[in-house]
Structures are given as structure tokens and as C-alpha cells.
Design an enzyme around this catalytic site. Structure first.
Site, short mmCIF file in Angstrom:
data_model
loop_
_atom_site.label_atom_id
_atom_site.label_comp_id
_atom_site.label_asym_id
_atom_site.label_seq_id
_atom_site.Cartn_x
_atom_site.Cartn_y
_atom_site.Cartn_z
N CYS A 28 4.34 -8.32 6.74
CA CYS A 28 4.71 -7.72 5.45
C CYS A 28 6.11 -8.15 5.06
O CYS A 28 6.67 -7.65 4.09
CB CYS A 28 4.59 -6.20 5.49
SG CYS A 28 5.54 -5.45 6.81
N GLN B 268 -2.82 1.43 6.21
CA GLN B 268 -2.53 0.55 5.08
C GLN B 268 -2.61 1.33 3.77
O GLN B 268 -3.50 2.16 3.60
CB GLN B 268 -3.54 -0.61 5.05
CG GLN B 268 -3.49 -1.51 6.27
CD GLN B 268 -2.30 -2.47 6.27
OE1 GLN B 268 -1.50 -2.52 5.34
NE2 GLN B 268 -2.17 -3.24 7.34
N TYR C 293 0.33 -4.41 18.07
CA TYR C 293 0.84 -3.57 16.98
C TYR C 293 -0.38 -3.03 16.22
O TYR C 293 -0.46 -3.14 15.00
CB TYR C 293 1.75 -4.36 16.04
CG TYR C 293 2.88 -5.07 16.73
CD1 TYR C 293 4.13 -4.45 16.85
CD2 TYR C 293 2.71 -6.33 17.30
CE1 TYR C 293 5.18 -5.09 17.50
CE2 TYR C 293 3.75 -6.97 17.96
CZ TYR C 293 4.97 -6.36 18.05
OH TYR C 293 6.00 -6.98 18.69
N CYS D 123 5.01 2.82 -17.25
CA CYS D 123 5.63 3.87 -16.43
C CYS D 123 6.89 4.39 -17.13
O CYS D 123 7.80 3.62 -17.42
CB CYS D 123 6.00 3.32 -15.06
SG CYS D 123 6.98 4.49 -14.12
N GLU E 198 -0.37 -0.39 21.10
CA GLU E 198 0.40 0.30 20.06
C GLU E 198 1.43 1.21 20.73
O GLU E 198 1.14 1.85 21.74
CB GLU E 198 -0.59 1.09 19.18
CG GLU E 198 -0.01 2.17 18.33
CD GLU E 198 0.97 1.70 17.24
OE1 GLU E 198 0.72 0.70 16.57
OE2 GLU E 198 2.01 2.38 17.09
N CYS F 99 2.92 8.86 -11.10
CA CYS F 99 3.36 7.56 -10.61
C CYS F 99 2.19 6.61 -10.85
O CYS F 99 1.12 6.79 -10.26
CB CYS F 99 3.69 7.65 -9.11
SG CYS F 99 3.81 6.03 -8.34
N CYS G 56 9.04 0.43 -8.16
CA CYS G 56 8.47 -0.82 -8.69
C CYS G 56 9.60 -1.67 -9.29
O CYS G 56 10.55 -1.13 -9.83
CB CYS G 56 7.45 -0.52 -9.78
SG CYS G 56 5.99 0.32 -9.14
N ASP H 24 0.43 -7.75 14.13
CA ASP H 24 0.70 -7.14 12.82
C ASP H 24 1.94 -6.25 12.96
O ASP H 24 1.85 -5.03 12.86
CB ASP H 24 -0.53 -6.33 12.37
CG ASP H 24 -0.37 -5.75 10.97
OD1 ASP H 24 0.64 -6.04 10.30
OD2 ASP H 24 -1.27 -4.98 10.54
C1 LIG Z 1 2.29 -2.81 10.14
S1 LIG Z 1 1.66 -1.60 11.23
C2 LIG Z 1 0.11 -2.31 11.60
C3 LIG Z 1 -0.98 -1.38 12.00
C4 LIG Z 1 -2.41 -1.91 12.00
N1 LIG Z 1 -2.52 -3.26 12.46
C5 LIG Z 1 -3.07 -1.71 10.66
O1 LIG Z 1 -3.47 -2.70 10.01
O2 LIG Z 1 -3.23 -0.55 10.23
C6 LIG Z 1 2.64 -1.86 12.63
C7 LIG Z 1 2.36 -0.96 13.81
O3 LIG Z 1 3.15 -1.41 14.91
C8 LIG Z 1 3.57 -0.29 15.67
N2 LIG Z 1 4.71 -0.76 16.51
C9 LIG Z 1 6.01 -0.89 16.18
N3 LIG Z 1 6.70 -1.44 17.20
C10 LIG Z 1 5.82 -1.66 18.20
C11 LIG Z 1 5.93 -2.23 19.51
N4 LIG Z 1 7.09 -2.69 20.00
N5 LIG Z 1 4.82 -2.31 20.27
C12 LIG Z 1 3.61 -1.83 19.80
N6 LIG Z 1 3.46 -1.29 18.58
C13 LIG Z 1 4.54 -1.22 17.77
C14 LIG Z 1 3.87 0.76 14.63
O4 LIG Z 1 3.82 2.06 15.20
C15 LIG Z 1 2.73 0.51 13.61
O5 LIG Z 1 1.60 1.30 13.93
#
Ligand SMILES: C[S@@+](CC[C@H](N)C(=O)[O-])C[C@H]1O[C@@H](n2cnc3c(N)ncnc32)[C@H](O)[C@@H]1O
Length: 398
Positions: free
Chosen positions: A356, A237, A264, A64, A284, A145, A73, A329
Site C-alpha cells: 500500500c 481491507q 502479514y 463533498c 501474523e 462522507c 480526500c 502484504d
Molecule cells: C496490510 S495488512 C494485510 C492483511 C491481510 N493480508 C489482508 O489482506 O487483509 C498487514 C498486516 O500485517 C500485520 N503485521 C504487522 N507487522 C507484522 C509483522 N512483523 N509480522 C507479522 N504480521 C505483521 C498487521 O497486524 C496487519 O494485519
């Protein structure tokens, strides 16, 4: 001149200088380097390398041209095998330091595509287009990139032909080889002619609302036998190769005949992926992601899954069934104590925690561990060439 001993969690070299700890960017163990001090704090120094006196044999050539300046990165110089070892060791260290010594940690699941894997990129715009430099709001202008999908790279020269005067950011997303462009601008009048031939879908983000300007409303990505819609503002993702491996591993845990709560849930991807012969409810907070999740349910012709919009922390108690499995998640900041207590109240037999950020993950696991056995943690390389690691933890009720 200093000698690097080891690596910190950000992949920086660690050395000692006059009793102070020094964190050196782009430096590997056993390397001897002259440094330029960037920050001299009371207890530590942050530095970059002025000159490599002795380089590590493990160091690889950087493909890069922007690596030294760009903040994206940070561990590309290690080579992929060392990157994986660094991430695996990082998770082992964090888990044994903050959680427990004898938790089973599986080998990291690698990404088969450590370059050109990112299907979403946000370019910062200031006269030209690029990425933030390390730790600043200055921009390093780029023409490619190396970790981004080639379709995004091929679009850059056309994006630069837009009138960039009022544009703050441009986000590109790719799904099934189609490109979505989201232009974030302080002027609602944008001439999109330069990108009409390369984009399948174009949106304007103006005053915090999204306006569809051209082409398809959604682009799509296929994972396993399912098709998922990608929209301008919902989470999706960024690395499909590793995501497929992650979702398959989650599916191994869920098996069949279960009531599953997917907290989530974003656009419902994990819930949908495990919905074969299971009842699933996804929760969500982002209304538009819930709309996308319901649309995903429809295009995949599913009936045994539903979604509600709400704060997972509280809304998890609203499920119409008693969950056997709770999947979480959350974003980087993890769960909070109310969320953890409510999950414990629901008393599922199993919990699957996708994270993450390993630091918030171990903080939350410490609480869950009072009621659940941590069966195993599996790191996944979702973000090659960066220090970030995704982790999947499987817990069973005591
Ligand atoms: C890391 S992403 C995971 C999405 C999904 N599991 C995926 O694999 O694509 C986290 C998600 O949590 C949502 N989020 C954040 N705070 C939240 C809350 N208090 N209650 C429900 N959802 C929430 C965000 O909008 C986002 O869509």
C-alpha cells in the site's frame, strides 16, 4: 499568479515561483491560480489556492461539502479518469526512478464504485464528530462522507446523539450490510441507547481493551465463495470491490498444488482465498487477528490452511514445509532487511508482494531483484479520491 506544470505524488499541483518549487493543493496542470502560502521552506513552498484565474477543463464539480477542509480526500477534483491516470503515472515514475526503466507495469485496475466504497471509518470526536482537518488535529464536523458506505453515513445522526463528552473516537465497520460500532472512550460507562436500533454489534474500547457491549461479536463480509469475520481490532481491507479484484489476480498467480506462505496475513483472507488445492500457512503478529483467522478457517470448513502468531520477519523460517510461493502484504513501512534475507533463504520459486506504499515497495523490490525477476506490477485503485495506490508485484526466481 502562477501556472501549474505537473502533479507531485500527493496529487498537488507543481509550479515555480522565484526559482523555488511550489506545491499547490487542489490545483491541476495548466491551471493559473493565485496562491496563499502555507509553509515557506528553504527549498520549496506549500500553498493553497486563493483564486482560480483559469481552471482546467478536466476539473469536476466536488460532491463533498467538506473537501476543502477535510484531510481525507485530496484528488476528487480531478475526476475519476484523471485520478486513474495520475495513479498509473505515479507508479510508472516511482518504478522507473528508483528501480528500473523496463519493468512491465499493467494498467491500473479501477474500482467500480469510486464513492461510498469505504467499509470502515474512524470519526474523531471533540464535542462534535468529524475528521481531522488537513495537517492538524482540529476537527471538521461532518454529517456525511461521500466515500463511505451509506450505512455508515446513515448512522452519523444517531452517533451524534451519544453523550460525546468522554468519547475520543468512534469507528464504524460494515460487512454484508451490517454495522459494527467501536466507541473509544475514557469513561467505561456509556449509554448506547441512541445506536441500539442501527448497530448489529457494539464494542467499547477503554484502557486499550475491547469490551463487547451489544449484539453480535462479529460481522461478516463475503468475498468470492468465502465468508470472513470482521472484528473490532483486526485489519480488514476497506474496499471490497477492489479487494475482490486484487485477490482474484493473486489467485491467478498461485494456481494449484503449491505450498504457500502468507506473511502479514491479517485475518487470513488472502491465504484462505488461495487455499483451494494448496497448502497454506499464514503468519501474523496481532494475536487477535490470528484468532479471527482460525475462526475464518472454521467457518469456511477448511483443513489445508493453518495460522501462527509471530513476527513474519523471523517466524517465516518456522514453516513445516518448504514454500513454493511466498505472499507478503506488509503495512506501509514494508519489509525489513532481516525479513527480505529470510525470504531469500527460503528460496521460493515465486514471490507475490502486495503493497500500500509504492516507495517502500520499490525499496524492497530493489533487494529482491538481486535474486528474482520482477515479472509485472499491477496498480489497483483501492482508495478512490485519495492519492494512495495499492500495488501487486509478481516475482519469479532467476
Ligand atoms: C496490510 S495488512 C494485510 C492483511 C491481510 N493480508 C489482508 O489482506 O487483509 C498487514 C498486516 O500485517 C500485520 N503485521 C504487522 N507487522 C507484522 C509483522 N512483523 N509480522 C507479522 N504480521 C505483521 C498487521 O497486524 C496487519 O494485519
Amino acid at each position: 499568479m502562477i501556472k501549474i506544470d505537473s502533479l507531485d505524488h500527493y496529487g498537488r499541483g507543481i509550479a515555480k515561483l522565484n526559482g523555488k518549487i511550489v506545491f499547490v493543493e487542489n490545483a491541476m496542470p495548466l491551471e493559473i491560480v493565485d496562491i496563499k502560502v502555507l509553509k515557506d521552506k528553504k527549498n520549496y513552498i506549500e500553498a493553497s489556492v486563493l483564486k482560480y484565474i483559469e481552471k482546467s477543463k478536466e476539473r469536476v464539480d466536488i460532491v463533498c461539502p467538506y473537501y476543502d477542509e477535510c484531510g481525507g480526500c485530496n484528488i476528487m477534483h480531478m475526476g475519476y479518469t484523471n485520478q486513474l491516470k495520475f495513479k498509473e503515472d505515479k507508479i510508472k515514475n516511482i518504478v522507473s526512478k528508483y528501480l528500473d526503466d523496463d519493468i512491465k507495469i499493467n494498467n491500473i485496475v479501477k474500482c467500480d464504485k469510486n464513492f461510498n466504497y469505504r467499509n470502515k471509518v474512524t470519526f474523531q470526536v471533540k464535542k462534535d464528530l468529524g475528521f481531522f482537518k488537513n495537517d492538524t488535529y482540529d476537527i471538521v464536523c461532518v454529517n456525511k462522507c461521500v466515500i463511505s458506505d451509506e450505512i455508515i453515513n446513515n448512522s452519523i445522526k444517531y452517533l451524534k446523539e451519544l453523550d460525546l463528552k468522554h468519547i475520543n473516537k468512534i469507528t464504524c465497520k460494515v460487512g454484508n450490510s451490517k454495522l459494527m460500532v467501536v466507541i473509544n472512550s475514557s469513561d467505561s460507562d456509556i449509554d448506547i441507547t441512541p445506536i441500539l436500533n442501527i448497530a448489529s454489534s457494539i464494542y467499547l474500547k477503554f484502557n486499550n481493551t475491547y469490551k463487547h457491549l451489544y449484539g453480535d461479536k462479529y460481522i461478516y463480509e463475503d468475498i468470492g465463495k468465502y465468508r470472513f469475520a470482521i472484528s473490532p481490532d483486526s485489519f480488514f481491507q476497506v474496499n471490497i470491490n477492489t479487494t475482490t479484484k486484487l485477490y482474484n489476480k493473486i489467485k491467478e498467480y498461485v494456481k494449484t498444488g503449491k505450498n504457500v506462505l502468507d506473511l502479514y496475513c491479517g485475518t487470513g483472507t488472502i491465504g484462505i482465498f488461495v487455499s483451494d488445492e494448496n497448502n497454506v500457512l499464514g503468519i501474523e503478529i496481532n494475536e487477535s487477528a490470528v484468532k479471527d483467522a482460525l475462526y475464518n478457517k472454521k467457518i469456511n470448513k477448511l483443513s489445508n490452511i493453518d495460522f501462527i502468531c509471530g513476527d513474519s520477519t523471523k517466524a517465516c523460517l518456522k514453516a513445516s514445509f518448504k514454500p513454493d510461493i511466498v505472499i507478503v502484504d506488509p503495512p506501509r513501512n514494508g519489509l525489513n532487511s532481516e525479513g527480505i534475507n529470510n525470504i531469500i533463504k527460503l528460496n521460493p520459486k515465486e514471490i507475490i508482494y502486495v503493497s500500500c506504499d509504492p516507495m517502500t515497495m520499490v525499496r524492497d523490490l530493489k533487494e529482491l531483484k538481486k535474486h528474482y525477476n520482477i515479472e509485472e506490477i499491477t496498480p489497483f485503485d483501492m482508495f478512490p479520491n485519495t492519492y494512495h495506490v495499492e500495488c501487486l508485484t509478481y516475482l519469479k526466481r532467476m
